[in-house]
Write a protein that holds these residues in place. Structure first.
Motif, PDB file in Angstrom:
ATOM      1  N   SER A 190       5.739 -27.998 -77.828  1.00 23.52           N
ATOM      2  CA  SER A 190       4.388 -27.961 -77.264  1.00 23.52           C
ATOM      3  C   SER A 190       4.408 -28.107 -75.749  1.00 23.52           C
ATOM      4  CB  SER A 190       3.515 -29.044 -77.891  1.00 23.52           C
ATOM      5  OG  SER A 190       4.040 -30.326 -77.651  1.00 23.52           O
ATOM      6  N   THR A 191       5.245 -29.028 -75.232  1.00 23.84           N
ATOM      7  CA  THR A 191       5.340 -29.188 -73.777  1.00 23.84           C
ATOM      8  C   THR A 191       5.886 -27.923 -73.132  1.00 23.84           C
ATOM      9  OG1 THR A 191       5.640 -31.590 -73.900  1.00 23.84           O
ATOM     10  CG2 THR A 191       6.453 -30.487 -71.928  1.00 23.84           C
ATOM     11  N   TRP A 192       6.926 -27.365 -73.730  1.00 22.53           N
ATOM     12  CA  TRP A 192       7.533 -26.173 -73.120  1.00 22.53           C
ATOM     13  C   TRP A 192       6.562 -24.999 -73.119  1.00 22.53           C
ATOM     14  CZ3 TRP A 192      11.292 -27.209 -70.143  1.00 22.53           C
ATOM     15  CH2 TRP A 192      12.025 -26.175 -69.555  1.00 22.53           C
ATOM     16  N   SER A 193       5.765 -24.891 -74.166  1.00 23.00           N
ATOM     17  CA  SER A 193       4.759 -23.842 -74.214  1.00 23.00           C
ATOM     18  C   SER A 193       3.711 -24.046 -73.128  1.00 23.00           C
ATOM     19  CB  SER A 193       4.099 -23.827 -75.601  1.00 23.00           C
ATOM     20  OG  SER A 193       3.057 -22.876 -75.651  1.00 23.00           O
ATOM     21  N   ALA A 194       3.304 -25.307 -72.906  1.00 26.28           N
ATOM     22  CA  ALA A 194       2.316 -25.601 -71.862  1.00 26.28           C
ATOM     23  C   ALA A 194       2.849 -25.276 -70.474  1.00 26.28           C
ATOM     24  CB  ALA A 194       1.906 -27.072 -71.934  1.00 26.28           C
ATOM     25  N   ASN A 211      -0.230 -40.859 -66.711  1.00 32.39           N
ATOM     26  CA  ASN A 211       0.382 -41.621 -65.615  1.00 32.39           C
ATOM     27  C   ASN A 211       0.424 -40.833 -64.310  1.00 32.39           C
ATOM     28  OD1 ASN A 211       0.918 -44.032 -67.036  1.00 32.39           O
ATOM     29  ND2 ASN A 211       2.713 -43.111 -67.969  1.00 32.39           N
ATOM     30  N   GLY A 212      -0.394 -39.784 -64.221  1.00 34.93           N
ATOM     31  CA  GLY A 212      -0.555 -39.085 -62.950  1.00 34.93           C
ATOM     32  C   GLY A 212       0.364 -37.907 -62.722  1.00 34.93           C
ATOM     33  N   ASP A 213       0.960 -37.372 -63.801  1.00 33.49           N
ATOM     34  CA  ASP A 213       1.841 -36.215 -63.661  1.00 33.49           C
ATOM     35  C   ASP A 213       1.199 -34.990 -64.302  1.00 33.49           C
ATOM     36  OD1 ASP A 213       4.020 -37.520 -62.351  1.00 33.49           O
ATOM     37  OD2 ASP A 213       4.590 -38.406 -64.263  1.00 33.49           O
ATOM     38  N   PRO A 214       0.622 -34.100 -63.487  1.00 32.53           N
ATOM     39  CA  PRO A 214      -0.007 -32.902 -64.046  1.00 32.53           C
ATOM     40  C   PRO A 214       0.994 -32.057 -64.831  1.00 32.53           C
ATOM     41  CG  PRO A 214      -0.587 -33.191 -61.730  1.00 32.53           C
ATOM     42  CD  PRO A 214       0.497 -34.171 -62.028  1.00 32.53           C
ATOM     43  N   LEU A 215       0.569 -31.583 -66.005  1.00 32.58           N
ATOM     44  CA  LEU A 215       1.427 -30.748 -66.844  1.00 32.58           C
ATOM     45  C   LEU A 215       1.098 -29.292 -66.560  1.00 32.58           C
ATOM     46  CD1 LEU A 215       3.572 -30.783 -69.105  1.00 32.58           C
ATOM     47  CD2 LEU A 215       1.697 -30.731 -70.749  1.00 32.58           C
ATOM     48  N   SER A 216       1.851 -28.701 -65.636  1.00 33.34           N
ATOM     49  CA  SER A 216       1.623 -27.300 -65.286  1.00 33.34           C
ATOM     50  C   SER A 216       2.941 -26.660 -64.897  1.00 33.34           C
ATOM     51  CB  SER A 216       0.639 -27.184 -64.120  1.00 33.34           C
ATOM     52  OG  SER A 216       1.237 -27.618 -62.907  1.00 33.34           O
ATOM     53  N   ALA A 217       2.990 -25.341 -65.011  1.00 32.36           N
ATOM     54  CA  ALA A 217       4.210 -24.616 -64.675  1.00 32.36           C
ATOM     55  C   ALA A 217       4.600 -24.840 -63.218  1.00 32.36           C
ATOM     56  CB  ALA A 217       4.017 -23.125 -64.946  1.00 32.36           C
ATOM     57  N   ALA A 218       3.615 -24.840 -62.324  1.00 29.44           N
ATOM     58  CA  ALA A 218       3.911 -25.005 -60.902  1.00 29.44           C
ATOM     59  C   ALA A 218       4.443 -26.399 -60.598  1.00 29.44           C
ATOM     60  CB  ALA A 218       2.656 -24.723 -60.077  1.00 29.44           C
ATOM     61  N   LYS A 219       3.818 -27.419 -61.187  1.00 29.82           N
ATOM     62  CA  LYS A 219       4.225 -28.796 -60.908  1.00 29.82           C
ATOM     63  C   LYS A 219       5.610 -29.114 -61.485  1.00 29.82           C
ATOM     64  CE  LYS A 219       0.925 -30.801 -58.529  1.00 29.82           C
ATOM     65  NZ  LYS A 219       1.209 -31.501 -57.232  1.00 29.82           N
ATOM     66  N   TYR A 220       5.957 -28.504 -62.598  1.00 28.68           N
ATOM     67  CA  TYR A 220       7.241 -28.785 -63.232  1.00 28.68           C
ATOM     68  C   TYR A 220       8.339 -27.816 -62.806  1.00 28.68           C
ATOM     69  CZ  TYR A 220       5.745 -32.535 -66.349  1.00 28.68           C
ATOM     70  OH  TYR A 220       5.315 -33.739 -66.844  1.00 28.68           O
ATOM     71  N   ALA A 221       8.015 -26.828 -61.978  1.00 30.67           N
ATOM     72  CA  ALA A 221       9.009 -25.847 -61.540  1.00 30.67           C
ATOM     73  C   ALA A 221      10.223 -26.488 -60.857  1.00 30.67           C
ATOM     74  CB  ALA A 221       8.361 -24.816 -60.616  1.00 30.67           C
ATOM     75  N   PRO A 222      10.064 -27.560 -60.049  1.00 30.29           N
ATOM     76  CA  PRO A 222      11.238 -28.169 -59.406  1.00 30.29           C
ATOM     77  C   PRO A 222      12.253 -28.747 -60.384  1.00 30.29           C
ATOM     78  CG  PRO A 222       9.222 -28.823 -58.267  1.00 30.29           C
ATOM     79  CD  PRO A 222       8.807 -28.157 -59.524  1.00 30.29           C
ATOM     80  N   ALA A 223      11.883 -28.914 -61.642  1.00 31.07           N
ATOM     81  CA  ALA A 223      12.837 -29.438 -62.622  1.00 31.07           C
ATOM     82  C   ALA A 223      14.043 -28.516 -62.770  1.00 31.07           C
ATOM     83  CB  ALA A 223      12.144 -29.620 -63.975  1.00 31.07           C
ATOM     84  N   GLU A 224      13.835 -27.227 -62.589  1.00 30.36           N
ATOM     85  CA  GLU A 224      14.953 -26.287 -62.675  1.00 30.36           C
ATOM     86  C   GLU A 224      15.999 -26.596 -61.613  1.00 30.36           C
ATOM     87  OE1 GLU A 224      15.897 -21.471 -62.592  1.00 30.36           O
ATOM     88  OE2 GLU A 224      13.879 -22.192 -62.109  1.00 30.36           O
ATOM     89  N   ALA A 225      15.548 -26.889 -60.392  1.00 32.93           N
ATOM     90  CA  ALA A 225      16.487 -27.195 -59.304  1.00 32.93           C
ATOM     91  C   ALA A 225      17.234 -28.493 -59.570  1.00 32.93           C
ATOM     92  CB  ALA A 225      15.732 -27.267 -57.974  1.00 32.93           C
TER      93      ALA A 225
END
Length: 233
Positions: free
Chosen positions: A137-141, A104-118
């Motif tokens: 598996s997601t957290w490892s990715a 659905n257009g959401d790249p699975l990468s550390a950089a893209k998901y970094a804002p989740a911490e905030a």
């Protein structure tokens, strides 16, 4: 498996009219409803919450994180969904759903998901606690970021084992263990969960701390006597 607290989570994929709420309340104590999908409100959220609370089920809300959308905008839409319903003491903490959504257009990468911490940090500032929903598996990715240790864990792991596998081998608070119909409750699939021990409910940040289960009564009496002396010197 020891006796655990049962619950379900729902979204617009489950019509509130299709759930027999009184029957659900006989066996399940909590429900977590999707409030938002990125910056889009879930149109069934309020109805799910009202129906659940009407039969005495503890409620919570989750946001599905979209890595392709602005994190602050997602925070704003979530707040607009939950605050009119009075999310606060007695509710489960807000939960952030972090899972693969590449199709659905959401790249699975550390950089893209970094804002989740905030996002989680903002919720802790607003409500005192936050829950992270994910799987090993997601957290490892995402590079196994350490900040998940600061929050409660809602793990997705469908297994017959008595203990789920978790990111960073952390203890779990809620375990989504199965997706299947609940006879007598709903014909379609429902995400079914366990909560470990007591439900991790939000508390009034201004409330005094509760006495321990085995209080030091001598210390309690001393504190009482000191208070009397201060008031009546």
């Amino acid at each position: 498996m020891t006796e655990l607290i049962r619950g379900v989570d729902v979204s617009s994929h489950q019509s509130s009219d299709a759930i027999v709420w009184a029957e659900l309340a006989k066996t399940h104590r909590f429900l977590i409803a999707r409030a938002t999908y990125g910056t889009r409100p879930d149109p069934t959220f309020a109805e799910h919450v009202h129906r659940a609370r009407d039969v005495g089920i503890v409620t919570g809300a989750y946001a599905f994180f979209r890595s392709s959308q602005d994190a602050q905008a997602q925070l704003d839409v979530f707040a607009a969904a939950v605050e009119p319903l009075g999310m606060g003491p007695g509710w489960l903490p807000p939960a952030l759903d972090l899972e693969s959504n590449v199709s659905n257009g959401d790249p699975l990468s550390a950089a893209k998901y970094a804002p989740a911490e905030a996002v989680c940090e903002a919720w802790v500032q607003r409500w005192g606690r936050a829950i992270v929903y994910s799987n090993i598996s997601t957290w490892s990715a995402l590079g196994n970021p350490e900040w998940i240790r600061e929050h409660l864990l809602w793990v997705a792991h469908y297994t017959l084992a008595s203990v789920p596998r978790t990111p960073l081998d952390l203890p779990w608070h809620i375990w989504q263990h199965r997706v299947s119909p609940l006879p007598g409750v709903m014909a379609g699939d429902l995400d079914q969960n366990f909560a470990a021990a007591a439900l991790p409910l939000l508390a009034d940040p201004g409330a005094p701390a509760l006495l321990p289960l085995d209080p030091d009564w001598d210390a309690v009496r001393r504190d009482r006597d000191d208070l009397i002396k201060e008031r009546d010197p």
